[in-house]
Design an enzyme around this catalytic site. Structure first.
Site, PDB file in Angstrom:
ATOM      1  N   ASN A 247       0.860  -1.181   0.000  1.00 54.97           N
ATOM      2  CA  ASN A 247       0.000   0.000   0.000  1.00 54.97           C
ATOM      3  C   ASN A 247       0.900   1.236   0.000  1.00 54.97           C
ATOM      4  O   ASN A 247       1.432   1.609   1.035  1.00 54.97           O
ATOM      5  CB  ASN A 247      -0.898  -0.043   1.249  1.00 54.97           C
ATOM      6  CG  ASN A 247      -1.792   1.171   1.353  1.00 54.97           C
ATOM      7  OD1 ASN A 247      -1.868   1.984   0.438  1.00 54.97           O
ATOM      8  ND2 ASN A 247      -2.477   1.300   2.480  1.00 54.97           N
TER       9      ASN A 247
ATOM     10  N   LYS B 179       0.095   4.261  -0.468  1.00 53.43           N
ATOM     11  CA  LYS B 179      -0.581   5.455   0.075  1.00 53.43           C
ATOM     12  C   LYS B 179      -0.295   6.671  -0.811  1.00 53.43           C
ATOM     13  O   LYS B 179      -0.172   6.522  -2.023  1.00 53.43           O
ATOM     14  CB  LYS B 179      -0.170   5.662   1.536  1.00 53.43           C
ATOM     15  CG  LYS B 179      -0.371   4.379   2.361  1.00 53.43           C
ATOM     16  CD  LYS B 179      -0.258   4.583   3.841  1.00 53.43           C
ATOM     17  CE  LYS B 179      -0.487   3.260   4.539  1.00 53.43           C
ATOM     18  NZ  LYS B 179      -0.491   3.373   5.989  1.00 53.43           N
TER      19      LYS B 179
ATOM     20  N   HIS C 199      -9.994   0.857   4.419  1.00 52.29           N
ATOM     21  CA  HIS C 199      -8.713   1.100   5.106  1.00 52.29           C
ATOM     22  C   HIS C 199      -8.957   2.072   6.260  1.00 52.29           C
ATOM     23  O   HIS C 199      -9.758   2.994   6.143  1.00 52.29           O
ATOM     24  CB  HIS C 199      -7.680   1.668   4.124  1.00 52.29           C
ATOM     25  CG  HIS C 199      -6.309   1.710   4.725  1.00 52.29           C
ATOM     26  ND1 HIS C 199      -5.921   2.708   5.583  1.00 52.29           N
ATOM     27  CD2 HIS C 199      -5.265   0.859   4.638  1.00 52.29           C
ATOM     28  CE1 HIS C 199      -4.672   2.464   5.980  1.00 52.29           C
ATOM     29  NE2 HIS C 199      -4.263   1.347   5.427  1.00 52.29           N
TER      30      HIS C 199
ATOM     31  N   GLU D 114      -7.359   4.527   7.304  1.00 51.95           N
ATOM     32  CA  GLU D 114      -7.144   5.943   6.993  1.00 51.95           C
ATOM     33  C   GLU D 114      -8.346   6.534   6.255  1.00 51.95           C
ATOM     34  O   GLU D 114      -8.527   7.748   6.220  1.00 51.95           O
ATOM     35  CB  GLU D 114      -5.823   6.112   6.216  1.00 51.95           C
ATOM     36  CG  GLU D 114      -4.638   5.973   7.170  1.00 51.95           C
ATOM     37  CD  GLU D 114      -3.346   5.483   6.540  1.00 51.95           C
ATOM     38  OE1 GLU D 114      -3.214   5.512   5.310  1.00 51.95           O
ATOM     39  OE2 GLU D 114      -2.458   5.053   7.316  1.00 51.95           O
TER      40      GLU D 114
ATOM     41  N   GLU E  56      -5.805  -4.784  10.284  1.00 47.96           N
ATOM     42  CA  GLU E  56      -4.792  -3.761  10.537  1.00 47.96           C
ATOM     43  C   GLU E  56      -5.170  -2.968  11.783  1.00 47.96           C
ATOM     44  O   GLU E  56      -5.975  -2.022  11.701  1.00 47.96           O
ATOM     45  CB  GLU E  56      -4.702  -2.801   9.349  1.00 47.96           C
ATOM     46  CG  GLU E  56      -4.313  -3.478   8.065  1.00 47.96           C
ATOM     47  CD  GLU E  56      -3.776  -2.471   7.051  1.00 47.96           C
ATOM     48  OE1 GLU E  56      -2.595  -2.566   6.729  1.00 47.96           O
ATOM     49  OE2 GLU E  56      -4.539  -1.590   6.641  1.00 47.96           O
TER      50      GLU E  56
ATOM     51  N   GLY F  70       1.733   2.622  10.775  1.00 50.05           N
ATOM     52  CA  GLY F  70       2.662   3.745  10.650  1.00 50.05           C
ATOM     53  C   GLY F  70       3.281   4.185  11.965  1.00 50.05           C
ATOM     54  O   GLY F  70       3.913   5.242  12.036  1.00 50.05           O
TER      55      GLY F  70
ATOM     56  N   SER G 135       2.788  -1.707  10.488  1.00 53.37           N
ATOM     57  CA  SER G 135       4.228  -1.718  10.782  1.00 53.37           C
ATOM     58  C   SER G 135       4.901  -3.064  10.495  1.00 53.37           C
ATOM     59  O   SER G 135       5.764  -3.499  11.260  1.00 53.37           O
ATOM     60  CB  SER G 135       4.481  -1.276  12.232  1.00 53.37           C
ATOM     61  OG  SER G 135       4.079   0.064  12.406  1.00 53.37           O
TER      62      SER G 135
HETATM   63  P1  PGA Z   1       2.336   0.622   7.672  1.00 52.16           P
HETATM   64  O1  PGA Z   1       0.914   0.745   6.929  1.00 52.16           O
HETATM   65  O2  PGA Z   1       2.978  -0.643   7.195  1.00 52.16           O
HETATM   66  O3  PGA Z   1       3.095   1.851   7.272  1.00 52.16           O
HETATM   67  O4  PGA Z   1       2.055   0.562   9.144  1.00 52.16           O
HETATM   68  C1  PGA Z   1       0.118  -0.378   6.704  1.00 52.16           C
HETATM   69  C2  PGA Z   1      -1.192   0.025   6.076  1.00 52.16           C
HETATM   70  O5  PGA Z   1      -1.780   1.022   6.486  1.00 52.16           O
HETATM   71  O6  PGA Z   1      -1.671  -0.632   5.137  1.00 52.16           O
END
Ligand code: PGA
Length: 241
Positions: free
Chosen positions: A7, A9, A88, A90, A160, A166, A201
């Site tokens: 991903n 982003k 997701h 976010e 997640e 993140g 992460s």
């Molecule tokens: P991250 O994001 O690996 O940076 O924690 C994962 C995601 O949001 O898909």
């Protein structure tokens, strides 16, 4: 074989995305790539004829028309996508996306033949209140409203935990396995046999242990998927798991 989904982003520019995609293709890798909208056609072209799959990070609940800033499922398919992320965190937390809207997005994506990676995950406060299983179970409940042919379009469900995305703080393999086992049973009740991915992460140094849990069929990687070396290391761990 374990799934590695990247991903990206709101990161990368055309040149860096193309370099990354081309190196993955040259390796013969089979990851799922989720670039931002403007990068989709270029990446589609770069990975043509490879085992890499292309997906979008979001989709409009509408079919066509006056919806400024939105991108339809038909346009995504037209740009070369076979996959799309829905739900997701976010989008859920940054844009207030909830059940009714997510359900419409799921249905639109399925109608255009896009396979779906449906994301669920609890916040830190919800985990601390002992509600992780309840919250993820409720989020999964949205899939109950899909008919059988739509359910068949679920390519994967990604767990997640919001507190791990993140932040550099990942769920322990045991925490991931515990939630995945619950989600697996709930999916079975819905007649969905989609693989479960863990996200939050994921890095080269924790991927192997997460990927060897019995109910972790793959990973959804954000930050560590932007760099060739770390994505390749995670993919190697997935191939060996
Ligand atoms: P991250 O994001 O690996 O940076 O924690 C994962 C995601 O949001 O898909």
């Amino acid at each position: 074989m374990r799934i590695v989904a990247a991903n990206w982003k709101m990161n990368l520019r055309r040149q860096s995305a193309l370099e990354l995609a081309s190196r993955l293709k040259a390796d013969g890798r089979q990851c799922w790539l989720f670039p931002s909208f403007p990068l989709l056609p270029a990446v589609a072209q770069a990975i043509a004829g490879s085992g890499l799959l292309l997906g979008a990070q979001d989709v409009s609940p509408e079919e066509d028309g006056a919806f400024t800033g939105d991108v339809s499922a038909g346009q995504l398919a037209d740009a070369g996508c076979s996959l799309v992320l829905v739900g997701h965190s976010e989008r859920r937390h940054g844009h207030g996306e909830r059940h009714p809207l997510l359900l419409r997005k799921l249905k639109r994506a399925a109608a255009e033949g896009l396979k779906i990676v449906y994301c669920v995950g609890e916040t830190l406060a919800e985990r601390q209140a002992g509600r992780a299983e309840t919250v993820t179970g409720e989020q999964l409940g949205t899939l109950q409203k899909l008919d059988e042919s739509e359910r068949a379009m679920i390519a994967a469900v990604a767990y997640e935990p919001v507190w791990a995305i993140g932040t550099g703080e990942n769920a322990t393999p045991q925490q991931a396995q515990e939630i995945h086992a619950g989600l697996r049973a709930a999916l079975q009740r819905l007649g969905i046999s989609a693989p479960l991915l863990y996200g939050g992460s994921v890095k080269p140094d924790n991927a192997r242990e997460l990927l060897t849990q019995p109910d972790v069929a793959g990973v959804l990687v954000g930050g560590a998927s932007l760099d060739y070396e770390s994505l390749a290391a995670i993919d190697n761990a997935a191939m060996e798991a």
